[in-house]
Design a protein around this motif. Structure first.
Motif, PDB file in Angstrom:
ATOM      1  N   ILE A 276       0.850  -1.183   0.052  1.00 56.01           N
ATOM      2  CA  ILE A 276      -0.085   0.145  -0.018  1.00 56.01           C
ATOM      3  C   ILE A 276       0.889   1.436  -0.010  1.00 56.01           C
ATOM      4  N   TYR A 277       1.972   1.396   0.866  1.00 58.08           N
ATOM      5  CA  TYR A 277       2.602   2.504   0.956  1.00 58.08           C
ATOM      6  C   TYR A 277       3.734   2.706  -0.231  1.00 58.08           C
ATOM      7  N   ALA A 278       4.004   1.514  -0.931  1.00 57.20           N
ATOM      8  CA  ALA A 278       4.937   1.724  -2.172  1.00 57.20           C
ATOM      9  C   ALA A 278       3.932   2.406  -3.232  1.00 57.20           C
ATOM     10  N   ASN A 279       2.761   2.170  -3.141  1.00 57.30           N
ATOM     11  CA  ASN A 279       1.977   2.698  -4.292  1.00 57.30           C
ATOM     12  C   ASN A 279       2.058   2.578  -5.505  1.00 57.30           C
ATOM     13  N   VAL A 280       2.764   1.577  -5.854  1.00 61.36           N
ATOM     14  CA  VAL A 280       3.008   1.096  -7.237  1.00 61.36           C
ATOM     15  C   VAL A 280       2.046   0.339  -8.063  1.00 61.36           C
ATOM     16  N   ASP A 281       1.573  -0.679  -7.323  1.00 63.07           N
ATOM     17  CA  ASP A 281       0.552  -1.878  -8.016  1.00 63.07           C
ATOM     18  C   ASP A 281      -0.629  -1.363  -7.055  1.00 63.07           C
ATOM     19  N   PRO A 282      -1.871  -1.165  -7.660  1.00 58.65           N
ATOM     20  CA  PRO A 282      -2.978  -1.012  -6.679  1.00 58.65           C
ATOM     21  C   PRO A 282      -3.288  -2.306  -6.170  1.00 58.65           C
ATOM     22  N   VAL A 283      -3.770  -1.962  -4.966  1.00 60.61           N
ATOM     23  CA  VAL A 283      -4.495  -2.909  -3.997  1.00 60.61           C
ATOM     24  C   VAL A 283      -5.584  -3.510  -4.345  1.00 60.61           C
ATOM     25  N   SER A 284      -6.080  -4.577  -4.671  1.00 60.50           N
ATOM     26  CA  SER A 284      -7.460  -5.156  -5.156  1.00 60.50           C
ATOM     27  C   SER A 284      -8.438  -4.835  -4.068  1.00 60.50           C
ATOM     28  N   THR A 285      -9.672  -4.809  -4.175  1.00 57.62           N
ATOM     29  CA  THR A 285     -10.801  -4.928  -3.400  1.00 57.62           C
ATOM     30  C   THR A 285     -10.668  -6.264  -2.533  1.00 57.62           C
ATOM     31  N   LYS A 286     -10.224  -7.351  -2.805  1.00 57.31           N
ATOM     32  CA  LYS A 286     -10.058  -8.596  -2.443  1.00 57.31           C
ATOM     33  C   LYS A 286      -8.825  -8.544  -1.440  1.00 57.31           C
ATOM     34  N   GLN A 287      -7.822  -8.041  -1.812  1.00 53.91           N
ATOM     35  CA  GLN A 287      -6.483  -7.790  -0.954  1.00 53.91           C
ATOM     36  C   GLN A 287      -6.909  -7.145   0.131  1.00 53.91           C
ATOM     37  N   TYR A 288      -7.710  -6.112   0.016  1.00 53.73           N
ATOM     38  CA  TYR A 288      -7.912  -4.895   0.948  1.00 53.73           C
ATOM     39  C   TYR A 288      -8.881  -5.755   2.065  1.00 53.73           C
ATOM     40  N   MET A 289      -9.830  -6.336   1.702  1.00 55.39           N
ATOM     41  CA  MET A 289     -10.562  -7.059   2.727  1.00 55.39           C
ATOM     42  C   MET A 289      -9.927  -8.212   3.387  1.00 55.39           C
ATOM     43  N   GLU A 290      -9.143  -8.849   2.620  1.00 53.50           N
ATOM     44  CA  GLU A 290      -7.987  -9.702   3.355  1.00 53.50           C
ATOM     45  C   GLU A 290      -7.175  -9.234   4.495  1.00 53.50           C
ATOM     46  N   LEU A 291      -6.871  -8.039   4.313  1.00 54.53           N
ATOM     47  CA  LEU A 291      -5.954  -7.252   5.234  1.00 54.53           C
ATOM     48  C   LEU A 291      -6.990  -6.802   6.458  1.00 54.53           C
ATOM     49  N   TYR A 292      -8.208  -6.235   5.979  1.00 55.38           N
ATOM     50  CA  TYR A 292      -9.155  -6.031   6.950  1.00 55.38           C
ATOM     51  C   TYR A 292      -9.377  -7.096   7.962  1.00 55.38           C
ATOM     52  N   SER A 293      -9.673  -8.414   7.224  1.00 52.27           N
ATOM     53  CA  SER A 293     -10.205  -9.635   8.063  1.00 52.27           C
ATOM     54  C   SER A 293      -8.843  -9.868   8.887  1.00 52.27           C
ATOM     55  N   ASN A 294      -7.680  -9.723   8.516  1.00 51.53           N
ATOM     56  CA  ASN A 294      -6.764 -10.171   9.485  1.00 51.53           C
ATOM     57  C   ASN A 294      -6.679  -9.258  10.760  1.00 51.53           C
ATOM     58  N   VAL A 295      -6.981  -8.060  10.464  1.00 49.32           N
ATOM     59  CA  VAL A 295      -7.081  -7.136  11.730  1.00 49.32           C
ATOM     60  C   VAL A 295      -8.265  -7.700  12.601  1.00 49.32           C
ATOM     61  N   TYR A 296      -9.561  -7.919  12.098  1.00 50.71           N
ATOM     62  CA  TYR A 296     -10.714  -8.343  12.785  1.00 50.71           C
ATOM     63  C   TYR A 296     -10.644  -9.634  13.335  1.00 50.71           C
ATOM     64  N   ASN A 297      -9.803 -10.772  12.860  1.00 47.38           N
ATOM     65  CA  ASN A 297      -9.752 -11.861  13.186  1.00 47.38           C
ATOM     66  C   ASN A 297      -8.850 -11.754  14.334  1.00 47.38           C
ATOM     67  N   PHE A 298      -7.790 -10.950  14.307  1.00 46.63           N
ATOM     68  CA  PHE A 298      -6.682 -10.786  15.483  1.00 46.63           C
ATOM     69  C   PHE A 298      -7.388 -10.586  16.679  1.00 46.63           C
ATOM     70  N   CYS A 299      -8.296  -9.488  16.455  1.00 40.11           N
ATOM     71  CA  CYS A 299      -8.886  -8.744  17.644  1.00 40.11           C
ATOM     72  C   CYS A 299      -9.999  -9.608  18.122  1.00 40.11           C
ATOM     73  N   THR A 300     -10.483 -10.457  17.497  1.00 39.07           N
ATOM     74  CA  THR A 300     -11.799 -11.145  18.037  1.00 39.07           C
ATOM     75  C   THR A 300     -11.297 -12.332  18.244  1.00 39.07           C
ATOM     76  N   LYS A 301     -10.427 -13.016  17.577  1.00 40.62           N
ATOM     77  CA  LYS A 301     -10.145 -14.324  18.179  1.00 40.62           C
ATOM     78  C   LYS A 301      -8.920 -14.640  19.048  1.00 40.62           C
TER      79      LYS A 301
END
Length: 199
Positions: A19-44
């Motif tokens: 994301i910070y390299a800002n070279v290749d766009p992050v797909s919606t799927k990748q974005y949601m996977e990253l969000y899920s990583n945060v969510y799963n860590f916090c809830t599990k």
């Protein structure tokens, strides 16, 4: 929780690098996977790895039972994010050192806009952390804790801006002086720098 943190951050770290390299766009799927990583860590993490006896928030020496401890997990992830942002902004600062005058303003604006844009995306990825662990810390009056976008901007100000502020300000003043002397100047450079001051 330590193993869960390592595994979670392995994925998040790669995603944040992209994301910070800002070279290749992050797909919606990748974005949601990253969000899920945060969510799963916090809830599990909390529910899977603490025992019923010490589940809940501690208040002094008394453990206060909570209906769900998920919202109270997040400090380790937050610390990882702080370290990532500080290291990344330090790297950006090093890249600014070789520039002077108008070239410095051009480079500064470019990296600021990219950083701001990426930090907005990262704020969304960590929105669960913002809404739960960070909100609780702020509600309890903790200092030194910020919502993720504000954390990113604060890292920018403390790790980059204070080190280049004099050079950037002098370059802006030089442009303004040139304009007063009748020269045409790239006003977008001045407004871009001012925007970074105000964030």
């Amino acid at each position: 929780m330590a193993e869960n943190l390592v595994n979670t951050w392995a994925e998040l770290g790669k995603g944040l690098d992209k994301i910070y390299a800002n070279v290749d766009p992050v797909s919606t799927k990748q974005y949601m996977e990253l969000y899920s990583n945060v969510y799963n860590f916090c809830t599990k993490s909390h529910l899977d790895e603490v025992t019923p006896l010490n589940r809940g928030r501690r208040s002094g020496n008394i453990s206060v039972a909570t209906p769900s401890g998920a919202e109270f997990v997040g400090e380790d992830l937050y610390k990882k994010l702080v370290t990532f942002l500080e290291d990344y902004v330090n790297h950006l600062r090093e890249g600014c050192q070789t520039y002077r005058g108008t070239e410095l303003l051009e480079h500064y604006n470019k990296v600021w806009e990219s950083f701001r844009f990426s930090s907005t995306a990262v704020n969304g990825i960590f929105s669960y952390l913002n809404r739960h662990w960070i909100k609780r810390e702020l509600d309890e009056g903790k200092t030194g804790i910020y919502e993720v976008y504000n954390l990113a901007v604060r890292c920018w100000q403390e790790k980059l801006f204070v080190h280049v502020a004099d050079a950037v300000t002098n370059a802006v003043l030089e442009l303004i002086l040139n304009e007063r002397n009748g020269e045409s100047i790239p006003t977008s450079l001045v407004s871009g720098v001012l925007n970074s001051y105000l964030n």
